[in-house]
Design an enzyme around this catalytic site. Structure first.
Site, PDB file in Angstrom:
ATOM      1  N   ASP A  18       9.692  26.395  76.198  1.00  0.00           N
ATOM      2  CA  ASP A  18       9.783  27.810  76.531  1.00  0.00           C
ATOM      3  C   ASP A  18      10.428  28.470  75.313  1.00  0.00           C
ATOM      4  OD1 ASP A  18      10.491  30.315  77.405  1.00  0.00           O
ATOM      5  OD2 ASP A  18      11.878  29.643  78.958  1.00  0.00           O
ATOM      6  N   LYS A  80      10.716  36.951  68.564  1.00  0.00           N
ATOM      7  CA  LYS A  80       9.538  36.960  69.438  1.00  0.00           C
ATOM      8  C   LYS A  80       9.012  38.377  69.658  1.00  0.00           C
ATOM      9  CE  LYS A  80       8.352  35.156  74.010  1.00  0.00           C
ATOM     10  NZ  LYS A  80       8.938  34.392  75.122  1.00  0.00           N
ATOM     11  N   GLU A 181       4.058  32.319  80.671  1.00  0.00           N
ATOM     12  CA  GLU A 181       5.367  31.987  81.254  1.00  0.00           C
ATOM     13  C   GLU A 181       5.386  32.056  82.788  1.00  0.00           C
ATOM     14  OE1 GLU A 181       7.843  34.566  78.934  1.00  0.00           O
ATOM     15  OE2 GLU A 181       7.453  33.367  77.144  1.00  0.00           O
ATOM     16  N   ASP A 203       9.195  37.923  86.133  1.00  0.00           N
ATOM     17  CA  ASP A 203       9.865  37.283  84.995  1.00  0.00           C
ATOM     18  C   ASP A 203      10.445  38.350  84.062  1.00  0.00           C
ATOM     19  OD1 ASP A 203      10.571  35.928  82.697  1.00  0.00           O
ATOM     20  OD2 ASP A 203       8.659  34.914  82.420  1.00  0.00           O
TER      21      ASP A 203
END
Ligand code: AMP
Length: 620
Positions: A18, A80, A181, A203
């Site tokens: 992850d 990211k 994810e 999420d």
């Protein structure tokens, strides 16, 4: 009778990573059970931070985080948010004003990061984090790891996915699958449970928000029905609200803008995040930053302010509201009513915030499911997918059917966007479209491939320009070229073209718009490998030095006692002289960094230590 299928003796381990905006986590399936692998410090998550020190040393994870305040300009966090983005995109422009590190324009209109005097591509920085996760896994498993499943936000577009894959390659990992994810979270939630259920995965992490609705079947099929999200909405935005509140308050009091000072900004960032996290469990907290800046008269100024949970909730209310609107949209896309959702799974550190939990449970009219760890569930799901891809035994039987989060299409006359593969189509998928020439004797066609939901092409993300060349010379409209668009299981797009009459495959040139070239990736891979070798060597050196130091300390400690016992004999004095020489030589080798000789000298030190212990043991 069924033939018994034997498992290969040693199946290659595939790790699940992850790669988070703020923290990263690595997991592996062992004996049919997914487990999170702790790093050397014993932590199950590692900060997604990379720094370069003044001496040019690379730091990753906790050690990078610890020095972030004093080395703010050369410490990258939340890379990211920048991956696969163009320098002139609004998101990068926003980051330019809020990040203490330097973001510069790269050769492909991409954004790059300057750390000290070197400029790195974003995938290169992400690769450093992936490499760290690889090392953590290798230390734990005691073997080299080559394959990984890496997760990305469901809402990532092609460029972001491709850049993540590039990062894996640079890190020396074969990324055998990219998965979303929320889908990974659902996998970890439903794996081995034999349930038939429709679930929503909410999420909210440090940098991104995703929501997915899935159908889980007891046969092990995980089917995503719809997904949506916002790749620029996450914990950092919550922190930013607190920072703004602190900065404004300070400005009113002292007429100084703390944003002008990189070091102050980094301290504010840390303090804001800390206060936000604390307010998940207490009702008020004090932000206390002594000596935050100096006044015009050179007086040291301090920042002290109490933040209550109620104030925080007021500051961030619209952000939670934004996520709820996206939830509503996704439900509509899935053509489901709220009461058809049987479980809500919360993922991401931000879901620890009571206001977020309240918003979600009010919207879905049910309490979210407990029992999944928001920080670990995504990596666990990735490791399950990884194991399932290499292990075809009964217990790893599962099928994952994900969807494409964005519409794929091309630009047509008038600057409009023509859809070719719709949003929320199950992947892998492909679609063909015929194109005809528009001019007489036209031998080349330029096609702009875009991803996005706007009717206007320019408002969508340009994935690439495809130049179809060598077409037959003919009148306008007489040449038909069939263009095939494909989205693979990783969500990555590819395009092929064929001349319909001749059946000849067209050569198409892909002009990468923001990605890296093969040559660049190769060069970065070599550098990453060099780093990996160097790091192992450094660790060995460090280990040898520590071992030698421990042995020397032990010998030194025993010297007086040994001398008292054996000094009376010539043999004893000789042994003591020899022991001195052994210790002195080891010290000298350490000073000169002569590692191969030091490793041999460690044997001599061990012998001396054993001999000393023997002498002391006998005398007592
Ligand atoms: P992730 O990307 O899932 O690692 O989530 C990281 C985000 O969760 C960061 O913005 C953290 O500040 C936030 N976070 C972690 N713990 C808490 C907490 N107890 N309360 C509120 N936010 C938290």
């Amino acid at each position: 009778m069924q033939r018994h299928r034997e498992k290969p003796e040693r199946m290659e381990k595939v790790i699940g990573i992850d790669l988070g905006t703020f923290n990263s986590c690595v997991a592996v399936v062992e004996g049919g059970t997914p487990v999170v692998i702790p790093n050397r410090g014993g932590y199950k998550v590692t900060p997604s931070m990379v720094a370069v020190t003044e001496a040019g040393k690379r730091l990753v994870g906790h050690i990078a985080k610890r020095q972030a305040v004093t080395n703010a300009e050369n410490t990258v966090f939340a890379a990211k948010r920048l991956i696969g983005r163009k320098f002139n995109s609004p998101q990068v422009k926003n980051a330019l004003t809020t990040c203490p590190y330097h973001i510069v324009e790269g050769p492909h209109a991409d954004c790059r990061l300057q750390l000290r005097n070197k400029v790195y591509s974003v995938p290169e920085v992400s690769a450093m984090i992936l490499q760290e996760m690889k090392i953590i896994a290798e230390d734990y498993l005691g073997e080299e790891v080559r394959k990984a499943v890496v997760t990305v936000p469901a809402y990532f577009n092609d460029g972001q996915r491709q850049a993540t894959k590039d990062a894996g390659q640079i890190a020396g990992l074969d990324v055998i699958r990219i998965i979303n994810e929320p889908t990974a979270a659902a996998l970890a939630y439903g794996f081995g449970k034999n349930i038939d259920r429709t679930v929503a995965v909410y999420d909210l992490g440090g940098g991104t928000f995703d929501i997915s609705i899935l159908e889980i079947s007891s046969e092990g099929v995980f089917r995503v029905i719809s997904t949506a999200g916002d790749t620029f909405l996450g914990g950092e935005d919550f922190d930013q609200r607190v920072i703004n509140w602190l900065v404004e308050g300070f400005k009113q009091e002292h007429d100084i803008d703390l944003r002008q000072d990189r070091m102050a900004l980094q301290r504010l960032k840390d303090a804001a995040e800390k206060a936000k996290c604390e307010l998940s469990s207490v009702l008020e907290t004090e932000v206390n930053l002594p000596f935050i800046i100096s006044s015009a008269r050179n007086e040291a100024l301090h920042l002290v302010r109490v933040l209550t949970r109620a104030k925080l909730e007021e500051l961030i209310a619209d952000l939670v509201e934004r996520t709820i609107k996206i939830c509503l949209m996704t439900l509509e896309e899935a053509r489901l009513e709220k009461d058809e959702i049987e479980d809500v799974i919360l993922v991401g550190g931000m879901t620890r915030m009571p206001k977020v939990q309240k918003g979600v449970s009010e919207f879905f009219e049910r309490e979210p499911c407990k029992g999944v760890h928001p920080d670990e569930v995504v990596a666990l799901g990735a490791s399950i997918q990884g194991a399932a891809l290499v292990d075809d035994s009964e217990d790893m039987n599962m099928v994952l059917l994900d969807v494409t989060p964005h519409t794929l299409g091309i630009m047509v006359v008038g600057g409009y966007f023509e859809e070719i593969i719709g949003q929320n189509t199950t992947v892998p998928t492909s679609s063909n479209k015929p194109f005809t020439t528009v001019r007489d004797n036209q031998t080349a066609v330029k096609i702009l491939v875009l991803q996005g939901e706007s009717k206007r092409a320019e408002e969508n993300e340009l994935l690439g320009e495809f130049q179809l060349t060598g077409l037959r010379s003919a009148k306008a409209g007489e040449v038909t070229v069939e263009v095939a668009f494909e989205i693979n299981a990783d969500g990555i797009v590819s395009v092929h073209a064929k001349d319909v009459e001749t059946g000849k495959e067209q050569s198409i040139t892909v002009t990468s718009t923001s990605g890296l070239t093969h040559e660049e990736i190769d060069a970065m891979m070599r550098e990453a490998q060099d780093y990996s070798v160097q790091r192992r060597e450094d660790e060995e050196t460090e280990g040898a030095k520590q071992e030698a130091q421990t042995l020397i300390a032990e010998i030194e400690r025993l010297f007086p006692e040994v001398e008292a016992v054996v000094a009376g004999s010539d043999f004893g004095r000789d042994a003591i002289d020899k022991a001195r020489t052994v210790v002195d030589r080891a010290r000298d080798l350490m000073e000169r960094n002569d590692m191969s000789a030091l490793k041999e000298q460690i044997d001599a030190l061990s012998r001396t230590q054993r001999m000393f212990k023997g002498v002391v043991g006998k005398s007592t």
